[in-house]
Scaffold this motif. Structure first.
Motif, PDB file in Angstrom:
ATOM      1  N   LEU A 239     -22.243  48.954  38.065  1.00 16.70           N
ATOM      2  CA  LEU A 239     -22.014  50.330  37.781  1.00 16.70           C
ATOM      3  C   LEU A 239     -22.300  50.550  36.235  1.00 16.70           C
ATOM      4  O   LEU A 239     -23.021  51.707  36.014  1.00 16.70           O
ATOM      5  N   VAL A 240     -21.612  49.769  35.547  1.00 20.03           N
ATOM      6  CA  VAL A 240     -21.766  49.726  34.010  1.00 20.03           C
ATOM      7  C   VAL A 240     -23.442  49.825  33.668  1.00 20.03           C
ATOM      8  O   VAL A 240     -23.926  50.480  32.784  1.00 20.03           O
ATOM      9  N   SER A 241     -23.964  48.796  34.165  1.00 18.36           N
ATOM     10  CA  SER A 241     -25.496  48.426  33.891  1.00 18.36           C
ATOM     11  C   SER A 241     -26.188  49.690  34.489  1.00 18.36           C
ATOM     12  O   SER A 241     -27.124  50.198  33.645  1.00 18.36           O
ATOM     13  N   GLU A 242     -25.923  50.322  35.556  1.00 24.84           N
ATOM     14  CA  GLU A 242     -26.625  51.557  35.880  1.00 24.84           C
ATOM     15  C   GLU A 242     -26.481  52.678  34.963  1.00 24.84           C
ATOM     16  O   GLU A 242     -27.313  53.688  34.536  1.00 24.84           O
ATOM     17  N   HIS A 243     -25.327  52.772  34.469  1.00 23.46           N
ATOM     18  CA  HIS A 243     -24.942  53.673  33.160  1.00 23.46           C
ATOM     19  C   HIS A 243     -25.990  53.452  31.983  1.00 23.46           C
ATOM     20  O   HIS A 243     -26.524  54.392  31.804  1.00 23.46           O
ATOM     21  N   ARG A 244     -26.131  52.349  31.704  1.00 20.33           N
ATOM     22  CA  ARG A 244     -26.981  51.848  30.553  1.00 20.33           C
ATOM     23  C   ARG A 244     -28.399  52.214  30.888  1.00 20.33           C
ATOM     24  O   ARG A 244     -29.086  52.762  30.119  1.00 20.33           O
ATOM     25  N   GLU A 245     -28.892  52.251  32.134  1.00 22.37           N
ATOM     26  CA  GLU A 245     -30.228  52.230  32.409  1.00 22.37           C
ATOM     27  C   GLU A 245     -30.298  53.595  32.699  1.00 22.37           C
ATOM     28  O   GLU A 245     -31.638  54.161  32.010  1.00 22.37           O
TER      29      GLU A 245
ATOM     30  N   THR B  27     -27.194  68.055  25.639  1.00 20.03           N
ATOM     31  CA  THR B  27     -25.948  68.622  26.099  1.00 20.03           C
ATOM     32  C   THR B  27     -25.606  67.489  27.328  1.00 20.03           C
ATOM     33  O   THR B  27     -24.567  66.979  27.256  1.00 20.03           O
ATOM     34  N   LEU B  28     -26.610  66.971  28.046  1.00 21.56           N
ATOM     35  CA  LEU B  28     -26.519  66.161  29.128  1.00 21.56           C
ATOM     36  C   LEU B  28     -26.214  64.555  28.486  1.00 21.56           C
ATOM     37  O   LEU B  28     -25.198  64.102  28.991  1.00 21.56           O
ATOM     38  N   ASN B  29     -26.675  64.042  27.327  1.00 24.73           N
ATOM     39  CA  ASN B  29     -26.238  63.027  26.569  1.00 24.73           C
ATOM     40  C   ASN B  29     -24.722  62.947  26.248  1.00 24.73           C
ATOM     41  O   ASN B  29     -24.156  61.969  26.443  1.00 24.73           O
ATOM     42  N   VAL B  30     -24.367  64.059  25.834  1.00 21.40           N
ATOM     43  CA  VAL B  30     -22.952  64.274  25.662  1.00 21.40           C
ATOM     44  C   VAL B  30     -22.095  64.356  26.627  1.00 21.40           C
ATOM     45  O   VAL B  30     -21.242  63.403  26.785  1.00 21.40           O
ATOM     46  N   LEU B  31     -22.396  65.061  27.889  1.00 18.95           N
ATOM     47  CA  LEU B  31     -21.511  64.970  29.178  1.00 18.95           C
ATOM     48  C   LEU B  31     -21.741  63.409  29.681  1.00 18.95           C
ATOM     49  O   LEU B  31     -20.559  62.780  30.070  1.00 18.95           O
ATOM     50  N   LEU B  32     -22.736  62.825  29.638  1.00 23.02           N
ATOM     51  CA  LEU B  32     -22.662  61.404  30.208  1.00 23.02           C
ATOM     52  C   LEU B  32     -22.026  60.333  29.244  1.00 23.02           C
ATOM     53  O   LEU B  32     -21.386  59.589  29.778  1.00 23.02           O
ATOM     54  N   GLN B  33     -22.092  60.634  27.929  1.00 20.99           N
ATOM     55  CA  GLN B  33     -21.226  59.574  27.195  1.00 20.99           C
ATOM     56  C   GLN B  33     -19.892  59.821  27.261  1.00 20.99           C
ATOM     57  O   GLN B  33     -19.208  58.847  27.499  1.00 20.99           O
ATOM     58  N   GLN B  34     -19.271  61.105  27.300  1.00 17.14           N
ATOM     59  CA  GLN B  34     -17.961  61.290  27.531  1.00 17.14           C
ATOM     60  C   GLN B  34     -17.548  60.728  29.098  1.00 17.14           C
ATOM     61  O   GLN B  34     -16.480  60.505  29.261  1.00 17.14           O
ATOM     62  N   HIS B  35     -18.201  61.075  29.810  1.00 12.67           N
ATOM     63  CA  HIS B  35     -17.906  60.685  31.379  1.00 12.67           C
ATOM     64  C   HIS B  35     -18.042  59.138  31.519  1.00 12.67           C
ATOM     65  O   HIS B  35     -17.038  58.623  32.092  1.00 12.67           O
ATOM     66  N   ASN B  36     -18.951  58.544  31.086  1.00 12.23           N
ATOM     67  CA  ASN B  36     -19.085  57.053  31.336  1.00 12.23           C
ATOM     68  C   ASN B  36     -17.921  56.199  30.328  1.00 12.23           C
ATOM     69  O   ASN B  36     -17.512  55.432  30.855  1.00 12.23           O
ATOM     70  N   VAL B  37     -17.491  56.901  29.492  1.00 11.30           N
ATOM     71  CA  VAL B  37     -16.164  56.307  28.715  1.00 11.30           C
ATOM     72  C   VAL B  37     -15.111  56.368  29.601  1.00 11.30           C
ATOM     73  O   VAL B  37     -14.353  55.315  29.739  1.00 11.30           O
ATOM     74  N   LYS B  38     -14.882  57.336  30.183  1.00 10.34           N
ATOM     75  CA  LYS B  38     -13.781  57.608  31.173  1.00 10.34           C
ATOM     76  C   LYS B  38     -13.701  56.507  32.288  1.00 10.34           C
ATOM     77  O   LYS B  38     -12.779  56.047  32.492  1.00 10.34           O
ATOM     78  N   GLU B  39     -14.997  56.503  32.891  1.00 10.68           N
ATOM     79  CA  GLU B  39     -15.220  55.714  33.949  1.00 10.68           C
ATOM     80  C   GLU B  39     -15.110  54.343  33.676  1.00 10.68           C
ATOM     81  O   GLU B  39     -14.337  53.540  34.242  1.00 10.68           O
ATOM     82  N   GLU B  40     -15.661  53.877  32.606  1.00  8.93           N
ATOM     83  CA  GLU B  40     -15.630  52.623  32.100  1.00  8.93           C
ATOM     84  C   GLU B  40     -14.323  51.958  31.532  1.00  8.93           C
ATOM     85  O   GLU B  40     -13.774  50.847  31.863  1.00  8.93           O
ATOM     86  N   ASN B  41     -13.529  52.893  31.019  1.00 15.43           N
ATOM     87  CA  ASN B  41     -12.267  52.471  30.467  1.00 15.43           C
ATOM     88  C   ASN B  41     -11.005  52.910  31.313  1.00 15.43           C
ATOM     89  O   ASN B  41      -9.951  52.400  31.010  1.00 15.43           O
TER      90      ASN B  41
ATOM     91  N   LEU C 236     -24.353  58.119  41.536  1.00 14.51           N
ATOM     92  CA  LEU C 236     -23.385  59.168  41.712  1.00 14.51           C
ATOM     93  C   LEU C 236     -23.100  59.056  43.132  1.00 14.51           C
ATOM     94  O   LEU C 236     -21.659  59.244  43.478  1.00 14.51           O
ATOM     95  N   GLN C 237     -23.853  59.195  43.986  1.00 17.10           N
ATOM     96  CA  GLN C 237     -23.735  59.092  45.379  1.00 17.10           C
ATOM     97  C   GLN C 237     -23.038  57.773  45.891  1.00 17.10           C
ATOM     98  O   GLN C 237     -22.166  57.908  46.594  1.00 17.10           O
TER      99      GLN C 237
END
Length: 147
Positions: A8-14, A106-120, A49-50
């Motif tokens: 899942l984390v790897s997919e965030h990076r990809e 805007t999408l980059n900001v949303l993704l970064q904030q979202h990914n931090v919450k998911e990963e941490n 996401l699915q």
């Protein structure tokens, strides 16, 4: 359902990399390449996401009984992310490069904030509740996973 968090984390990076490359292509005037990259990004993002929404979140909710907690927040953020990704793609498809770049920003900001919450926050909860494997964790030996 896969039982490892690192994928899942790897997919965030990809996804991040594909979006960055699409943004770069737009900035370099390579709109055709940008569209290809945005399509690849959207496909990967939607699969990711699915998987979370159809596999991980229901399993977590079933195990914990929490349906209005972190998974509800993540689903709401997923909807926002999907909307912004669609705006970026739509603008790029229409040749509206400034609008596409603004949406990507805007999408980059949303993704970064979202990914931090998911990963941490969320992914460690999934590991504890579901016994999902994280990098370096050893399988308990009593399951059918490949670890």
């Amino acid at each position: 359902m896969r039982t490892d968090i690192p994928h899942l984390v790897s997919e965030h990076r990809e996804c991040d990399e594909l979006l960055h490359r699409a943004e770069q292509a737009i900035n370099e005037g390579q709109l055709t390449e940008a569209l290809v990259l945005l399509n690849r990004f959207s496909d990967m993002l939607n699969r990711h996401l699915q998987e979370e929404e159809q596999d991980w979140f229901p399993a977590f909710e079933k195990q914990t009984g929490m349906t209005s907690g972190p998974t509800m927040v993540m689903r709401t953020e997923h909807a926002d992310i999907r909307d912004m990704a669609a705006q970026a793609s739509s603008a790029a498809n229409a040749g509206q490069t400034e609008e596409a770049l603004a949406a990507i920003d805007t999408l980059n900001v949303l993704l970064q904030q979202h990914n931090v919450k998911e990963e941490n926050i969320l992914y460690p909860m999934l590991e504890r509740v579901l016994g999902a494997k994280t990098e370096g964790s050893a399988c308990c030996g009593g399951c059918t996973c490949s670890g």
